[in-house]
Design a protein around this motif. Structure first.
Motif, PDB file in Angstrom:
ATOM      1  N   SER A  13      -3.618  69.348  96.353  1.00 41.53           N
ATOM      2  CA  SER A  13      -3.049  70.046  95.198  1.00 41.53           C
ATOM      3  C   SER A  13      -4.123  70.636  94.290  1.00 41.53           C
ATOM      4  O   SER A  13      -3.801  71.293  93.297  1.00 41.53           O
ATOM      5  N   GLY A  14      -5.391  70.399  94.636  1.00 44.11           N
ATOM      6  CA  GLY A  14      -6.484  70.956  93.849  1.00 44.11           C
ATOM      7  C   GLY A  14      -6.888  70.122  92.662  1.00 44.11           C
ATOM      8  O   GLY A  14      -7.717  70.555  91.853  1.00 44.11           O
ATOM      9  N   GLU A  15      -6.339  68.919  92.539  1.00 47.60           N
ATOM     10  CA  GLU A  15      -6.692  68.045  91.423  1.00 47.60           C
ATOM     11  C   GLU A  15      -7.946  67.238  91.764  1.00 47.60           C
ATOM     12  O   GLU A  15      -8.247  67.005  92.939  1.00 47.60           O
ATOM     13  N   PRO A  16      -8.684  66.791  90.754  1.00 51.03           N
ATOM     14  CA  PRO A  16      -9.857  65.940  91.010  1.00 51.03           C
ATOM     15  C   PRO A  16      -9.448  64.632  91.680  1.00 51.03           C
ATOM     16  O   PRO A  16      -8.443  64.024  91.313  1.00 51.03           O
ATOM     17  N   LEU A  17     -10.228  64.213  92.669  1.00 49.49           N
ATOM     18  CA  LEU A  17      -9.910  62.975  93.376  1.00 49.49           C
ATOM     19  C   LEU A  17     -10.110  61.752  92.495  1.00 49.49           C
ATOM     20  O   LEU A  17      -9.362  60.777  92.587  1.00 49.49           O
ATOM     21  N   PHE A  18     -11.128  61.794  91.644  1.00 44.97           N
ATOM     22  CA  PHE A  18     -11.439  60.658  90.791  1.00 44.97           C
ATOM     23  C   PHE A  18     -11.562  61.129  89.343  1.00 44.97           C
ATOM     24  O   PHE A  18     -11.833  62.303  89.070  1.00 44.97           O
ATOM     25  N   ALA A  19     -11.393  60.181  88.444  1.00 41.37           N
ATOM     26  CA  ALA A  19     -11.377  60.521  87.020  1.00 41.37           C
ATOM     27  C   ALA A  19     -12.729  61.034  86.536  1.00 41.37           C
ATOM     28  O   ALA A  19     -12.791  61.852  85.614  1.00 41.37           O
ATOM     29  N   HIS A  20     -13.819  60.568  87.167  1.00 45.25           N
ATOM     30  CA  HIS A  20     -15.136  60.975  86.670  1.00 45.25           C
ATOM     31  C   HIS A  20     -15.373  62.479  86.844  1.00 45.25           C
ATOM     32  O   HIS A  20     -16.119  63.090  86.081  1.00 45.25           O
ATOM     33  N   VAL A  21     -14.744  63.086  87.863  1.00 46.15           N
ATOM     34  CA  VAL A  21     -14.906  64.530  88.066  1.00 46.15           C
ATOM     35  C   VAL A  21     -14.354  65.299  86.869  1.00 46.15           C
ATOM     36  O   VAL A  21     -14.982  66.234  86.358  1.00 46.15           O
ATOM     37  N   LYS A  22     -13.192  64.890  86.415  1.00 43.30           N
ATOM     38  CA  LYS A  22     -12.576  65.533  85.256  1.00 43.30           C
ATOM     39  C   LYS A  22     -13.401  65.298  83.994  1.00 43.30           C
ATOM     40  O   LYS A  22     -13.597  66.209  83.181  1.00 43.30           O
ATOM     41  N   LEU A  23     -13.911  64.076  83.849  1.00 43.20           N
ATOM     42  CA  LEU A  23     -14.696  63.753  82.656  1.00 43.20           C
ATOM     43  C   LEU A  23     -16.017  64.522  82.621  1.00 43.20           C
ATOM     44  O   LEU A  23     -16.498  64.893  81.553  1.00 43.20           O
ATOM     45  N   ILE A  24     -16.598  64.767  83.795  1.00 41.89           N
ATOM     46  CA  ILE A  24     -17.838  65.551  83.845  1.00 41.89           C
ATOM     47  C   ILE A  24     -17.564  66.997  83.452  1.00 41.89           C
ATOM     48  O   ILE A  24     -18.335  67.618  82.706  1.00 41.89           O
ATOM     49  N   LYS A  25     -16.449  67.547  83.949  1.00 44.55           N
ATOM     50  CA  LYS A  25     -16.096  68.923  83.591  1.00 44.55           C
ATOM     51  C   LYS A  25     -15.806  69.055  82.100  1.00 44.55           C
ATOM     52  O   LYS A  25     -16.097  70.084  81.490  1.00 44.55           O
ATOM     53  N   GLU A  26     -15.218  68.020  81.521  1.00 44.74           N
ATOM     54  CA  GLU A  26     -14.910  68.035  80.090  1.00 44.74           C
ATOM     55  C   GLU A  26     -16.116  67.649  79.245  1.00 44.74           C
ATOM     56  O   GLU A  26     -16.001  67.524  78.026  1.00 44.74           O
ATOM     57  N   ARG A  27     -17.254  67.422  79.903  1.00 48.01           N
ATOM     58  CA  ARG A  27     -18.505  67.059  79.231  1.00 48.01           C
ATOM     59  C   ARG A  27     -18.366  65.767  78.424  1.00 48.01           C
ATOM     60  O   ARG A  27     -18.970  65.613  77.356  1.00 48.01           O
ATOM     61  N   LYS A  28     -17.585  64.852  78.994  1.00 49.34           N
ATOM     62  CA  LYS A  28     -17.499  63.512  78.415  1.00 49.34           C
ATOM     63  C   LYS A  28     -18.433  62.549  79.150  1.00 49.34           C
ATOM     64  O   LYS A  28     -18.835  61.526  78.599  1.00 49.34           O
ATOM     65  N   ILE A  29     -18.722  62.878  80.409  1.00 48.34           N
ATOM     66  CA  ILE A  29     -19.739  62.160  81.181  1.00 48.34           C
ATOM     67  C   ILE A  29     -20.903  63.113  81.415  1.00 48.34           C
ATOM     68  O   ILE A  29     -20.714  64.251  81.845  1.00 48.34           O
ATOM     69  N   HIS A  30     -22.105  62.642  81.133  1.00 45.99           N
ATOM     70  CA  HIS A  30     -23.309  63.452  81.295  1.00 45.99           C
ATOM     71  C   HIS A  30     -24.235  62.743  82.284  1.00 45.99           C
ATOM     72  O   HIS A  30     -24.516  61.551  82.130  1.00 45.99           O
ATOM     73  N   VAL A  31     -24.700  63.478  83.284  1.00 40.70           N
ATOM     74  CA  VAL A  31     -25.563  62.913  84.323  1.00 40.70           C
ATOM     75  C   VAL A  31     -26.965  63.489  84.164  1.00 40.70           C
ATOM     76  O   VAL A  31     -27.142  64.715  84.123  1.00 40.70           O
ATOM     77  N   PHE A  32     -27.958  62.595  84.097  1.00 36.86           N
ATOM     78  CA  PHE A  32     -29.345  63.017  83.927  1.00 36.86           C
ATOM     79  C   PHE A  32     -30.232  62.247  84.906  1.00 36.86           C
ATOM     80  O   PHE A  32     -29.984  61.064  85.178  1.00 36.86           O
ATOM     81  N   PRO A  33     -31.281  62.886  85.433  1.00 38.77           N
ATOM     82  CA  PRO A  33     -32.142  62.210  86.415  1.00 38.77           C
ATOM     83  C   PRO A  33     -33.101  61.194  85.813  1.00 38.77           C
ATOM     84  O   PRO A  33     -33.530  60.269  86.490  1.00 38.77           O
TER      85      PRO A  33
END
Length: 316
Positions: free
Chosen positions: A34-54
């Motif tokens: 259906s085109g929805e994110p498989l996991f909640a973290h994908v949505k949170l990353i797009k909404e810039r609520k989760i930030h990933v840094f090296p």
């Protein structure tokens, strides 16, 4: 409250959650179609609520840092990685909370940060699959190499893998490589310097740079730039010099000599022999099938003779 994930492999690991949907439950597979994110973290990353840094010193992290926040980072031992810097910053704050994996000795882990005002909580983060699901999974995957705990081999029989290596806790294993060769990333400026030559039916070239290995990847980067690569003599030669051609090259340099000994044969074009140099200084060139030796007391003359041999032979 922003969530920060600080790890050099976090971005790559998070990407893996979307590449094997067939192993997910039906509800998550339906989300995929259906085109929805498989996991909640994908949505949170797009909404810039989760930030990933090296890394903890990333410029993007420093500019986006906000408190209060939630941080996921290695290492569980609290002895290396971003967690060391963050604990030194927060250990005296009673409003901060440190969550550790259950089973580890928390008192030993936080010992370098005492006295410690922040709260410490231990939780169990169970992961993995049950033994009943191992056999069907291996049957479907048919792995070439399998690592399996020693204490579980008596509980399950495994025959699906070509090679099985059993391991125990705190044991170091030597893993066989699945590749016959290793891939390497070469800097663009080095790649533009390729000068290919044929050596025993193999095409080779010579590069001068610095080799780095990080996260299992090899990189060849430019080192200290030299004045002119053409001025540097080859480090590797192959074949035996043609004695007549070598005498010709020496003559062009003003070096005279005679072929004192020649063990020529009809089968060998580059025959073994000895060239006796008498001008400008005494020298001897001993040419054999396994190598060529220059004998002289004059370093300058030896260098000129080597240059002549360099012209006659192929090298890189």
């Amino acid at each position: 409250v922003p969530i920060y994930i600080i790890s050099s492999v976090a971005e790559e690991l998070l990407a893996f959650t979307n590449i094997i949907p067939e192993w997910l439950c039906k509800q998550r597979q339906e989300k995929l179609f259906s085109g929805e994110p498989l996991f909640a973290h994908v949505k949170l990353i797009k909404e810039r609520k989760i930030h990933v840094f090296p890394a903890v010193h990333s410029v993007e992290l420093l500019t986006n840092w906000q408190e209060p926040c939630v941080v996921f980072c290695p290492h569980w031992s609290l002895r290396l990685g971003p967690v060391v810097h963050l604990l030194r910053y927060w250990c005296s704050d009673p409003n901060s909370l440190l969550i550790l994996e259950g089973g580890d000795d928390a008192n030993l882990a936080i010992l370098p940060f005492k006295p410690m005002a922040m709260k410490v909580l231990q939780c169990s983060f169970l992961s993995g699959i049950s033994l009943q699901k191992v056999q069907p999974l291996l049957k479907a995957l048919q792995p070439k190499l399998l690592l399996f705990p020693k204490d579980l081999r008596c509980k399950i029989q495994i025959s699906e893998a070509n090679t099985i290596i059993h391991y125990s806790e705190n044991e170091t294993l030597c893993m066989p490589s699945s590749k016959e060769s290793t891939e390497i990333d070469i800097a663009t400026d080095l790649a533009s310097q390729f000068h290919w030559k044929t050596l025993k039916q193999e095409t080779v070239t010579r590069l001068d740079g610095e080799l780095f290995m990080d996260q299992g990847k090899h990189r060849l980067l430019s080192g200290f730039r030299q004045a002119d690569s053409k001025q540097h003599r080859p480090l590797l030669h192959w074949g035996s010099p043609d004695l007549k051609r070598l005498l010709t090259e020496l003559s062009k340099m003003g070096i005279t000599g005679t072929l004192k000994k020649n063990m020529d044969s009809a089968e060998s074009k580059n025959a073994a022999g000895i060239i006796d140099i008498d001008d400008p200084e005494k020298a001897l060139i001993d040419v054999r099938e396994t190598g060529t030796v220059i004998i002289t007391a004059d370093e300058n003359l030896a260098s000129r003779i080597f240059k002549a041999i360099d012209i006659v032979l192929d090298g890189i």
